[in-house]
Design an enzyme around this catalytic site. Structure first.
Site, PDB file in Angstrom:
ATOM      1  N   ASP A  32     -12.254  25.307 -28.606  1.00 23.68           N
ATOM      2  CA  ASP A  32     -12.809  26.486 -29.281  1.00 23.68           C
ATOM      3  C   ASP A  32     -11.925  27.693 -28.953  1.00 23.68           C
ATOM      4  O   ASP A  32     -11.563  27.926 -27.792  1.00 23.68           O
ATOM      5  CB  ASP A  32     -14.251  26.743 -28.830  1.00 23.68           C
ATOM      6  CG  ASP A  32     -14.953  27.739 -29.727  1.00 23.68           C
ATOM      7  OD1 ASP A  32     -15.907  27.341 -30.434  1.00 23.68           O
ATOM      8  OD2 ASP A  32     -14.551  28.935 -29.740  1.00 23.68           O
ATOM      9  N   GLN A  95     -24.787  29.968 -37.449  1.00 22.33           N
ATOM     10  CA  GLN A  95     -23.562  29.287 -37.888  1.00 22.33           C
ATOM     11  C   GLN A  95     -22.602  30.309 -38.477  1.00 22.33           C
ATOM     12  O   GLN A  95     -23.000  31.153 -39.291  1.00 22.33           O
ATOM     13  CB  GLN A  95     -23.907  28.213 -38.943  1.00 22.33           C
ATOM     14  CG  GLN A  95     -22.705  27.354 -39.319  1.00 22.33           C
ATOM     15  CD  GLN A  95     -23.076  26.204 -40.254  1.00 22.33           C
ATOM     16  OE1 GLN A  95     -24.217  26.125 -40.726  1.00 22.33           O
ATOM     17  NE2 GLN A  95     -22.119  25.343 -40.529  1.00 22.33           N
ATOM     18  N   HIS A 101     -20.015  21.137 -37.232  1.00 25.78           N
ATOM     19  CA  HIS A 101     -19.348  20.931 -35.940  1.00 25.78           C
ATOM     20  C   HIS A 101     -20.375  20.914 -34.821  1.00 25.78           C
ATOM     21  O   HIS A 101     -21.444  21.517 -34.936  1.00 25.78           O
ATOM     22  CB  HIS A 101     -18.294  22.012 -35.664  1.00 25.78           C
ATOM     23  CG  HIS A 101     -18.812  23.412 -35.800  1.00 25.78           C
ATOM     24  ND1 HIS A 101     -18.975  24.028 -37.021  1.00 25.78           N
ATOM     25  CD2 HIS A 101     -19.226  24.314 -34.880  1.00 25.78           C
ATOM     26  CE1 HIS A 101     -19.455  25.238 -36.841  1.00 25.78           C
ATOM     27  NE2 HIS A 101     -19.628  25.443 -35.543  1.00 25.78           N
ATOM     28  N   HIS A 103     -20.562  21.869 -30.791  1.00 23.29           N
ATOM     29  CA  HIS A 103     -19.935  22.470 -29.615  1.00 23.29           C
ATOM     30  C   HIS A 103     -20.272  21.601 -28.405  1.00 23.29           C
ATOM     31  O   HIS A 103     -21.434  21.222 -28.220  1.00 23.29           O
ATOM     32  CB  HIS A 103     -20.538  23.849 -29.307  1.00 23.29           C
ATOM     33  CG  HIS A 103     -20.382  24.879 -30.372  1.00 23.29           C
ATOM     34  ND1 HIS A 103     -19.524  25.944 -30.234  1.00 23.29           N
ATOM     35  CD2 HIS A 103     -20.981  25.037 -31.577  1.00 23.29           C
ATOM     36  CE1 HIS A 103     -19.615  26.719 -31.306  1.00 23.29           C
ATOM     37  NE2 HIS A 103     -20.499  26.202 -32.133  1.00 23.29           N
TER      38      HIS A 103
HETATM   39  P1  AMP Z   1     -20.536  28.453 -35.028  1.00 25.87           P
HETATM   40  O1  AMP Z   1     -20.713  29.927 -34.802  1.00 25.87           O
HETATM   41  O2  AMP Z   1     -21.540  27.573 -34.383  1.00 25.87           O
HETATM   42  O3  AMP Z   1     -20.355  28.172 -36.515  1.00 25.87           O
HETATM   43  O4  AMP Z   1     -19.175  28.073 -34.283  1.00 25.87           O
HETATM   44  C1  AMP Z   1     -17.915  28.351 -34.786  1.00 25.87           C
HETATM   45  C2  AMP Z   1     -16.973  28.265 -33.610  1.00 25.87           C
HETATM   46  O5  AMP Z   1     -15.668  28.067 -34.107  1.00 25.87           O
HETATM   47  C3  AMP Z   1     -16.935  29.536 -32.749  1.00 25.87           C
HETATM   48  O6  AMP Z   1     -17.268  29.207 -31.417  1.00 25.87           O
HETATM   49  C4  AMP Z   1     -15.491  30.026 -32.890  1.00 25.87           C
HETATM   50  O7  AMP Z   1     -14.983  30.557 -31.683  1.00 25.87           O
HETATM   51  C5  AMP Z   1     -14.772  28.765 -33.281  1.00 25.87           C
HETATM   52  N1  AMP Z   1     -13.558  28.951 -34.085  1.00 25.87           N
HETATM   53  C6  AMP Z   1     -13.422  29.720 -35.189  1.00 25.87           C
HETATM   54  N2  AMP Z   1     -12.163  29.602 -35.673  1.00 25.87           N
HETATM   55  C7  AMP Z   1     -11.512  28.732 -34.873  1.00 25.87           C
HETATM   56  C8  AMP Z   1     -10.192  28.200 -34.847  1.00 25.87           C
HETATM   57  N3  AMP Z   1      -9.274  28.542 -35.764  1.00 25.87           N
HETATM   58  N4  AMP Z   1      -9.862  27.342 -33.864  1.00 25.87           N
HETATM   59  C9  AMP Z   1     -10.780  26.984 -32.919  1.00 25.87           C
HETATM   60  N5  AMP Z   1     -12.038  27.452 -32.899  1.00 25.87           N
HETATM   61  C10 AMP Z   1     -12.408  28.319 -33.854  1.00 25.87           C
END
Ligand code: AMP
Ligand code: ZN
Length: 136
Positions: A32, A95, A101, A103
């Protein structure tokens, strides 16, 4: 199968960089970009699905198995003391990236993460009513 406007589809296609942990037929795992704790990683299905409500059972099963694999890696290689798995579904459910995804967030004794809410008290009648509503 892939959405040209989706950040995670771009990660899968190597159009934007990521620190991959694996890239396999069904799932891909990577760090992440804004970790909550040391080692926070994500596992996603290769097939684009918006969220928990839309994903196929097969992709869900593969991604859930991937989350278990991540948790084991975090325990064995980073020495974490616990793990939180998290899936956010819908903007109201926090989200922010609309490619399903999970975590996997390593937890360490005394780390600063805290639950963002307090469990509420509710009476038994109310619980019974909600259960009936859910059963339909
Ligand atoms: P959510 O808020 O549950 O949809 O989680 C999205 C997650 O994706 C967040 O924890 C972000 O930090 C992570 N994220 C967003 N863009 C990227 C990226 N390019 N590479 C890795 N993680 C990312
Ligand atoms: Zn996608």
């Amino acid at each position: 199968m892939s959405d040209p406007n989706c950040i995670f589809c771009k990660v899968i296609a190597h159009e934007i960089p990521a620190h991959f942990l694996w890239e396999e037929d069904e799932t891909v795992a990577f760090m992440d970009i804004n970790p909550w704790t040391r080692g926070h990683a994500l596992v996603i299905p290769r097939n684009h699905s918006t969220d928990l409500l839309e994903i196929s059972e097969q992709d869900l099963a593969a991604t859930a198995a991937g989350a278990q694999r991540l948790a084991r890696m975090q325990k064995e290689r980073l020495g974490c003391d616990g793990v939180n798995l998290l899936n956010s579904c819908g903007a109201a459910g926090w989200q922010t990236v609309f490619h399903f995804h999970i975590h996997s967030i390593p937890r360490y004794e005394g780390d600063p993460l805290q639950l963002p809410t307090r469990p509420q008290q509710v009476d038994q009648d109310e619980l019974a009513k909600i259960a009936a509503e859910l059963r339909g």
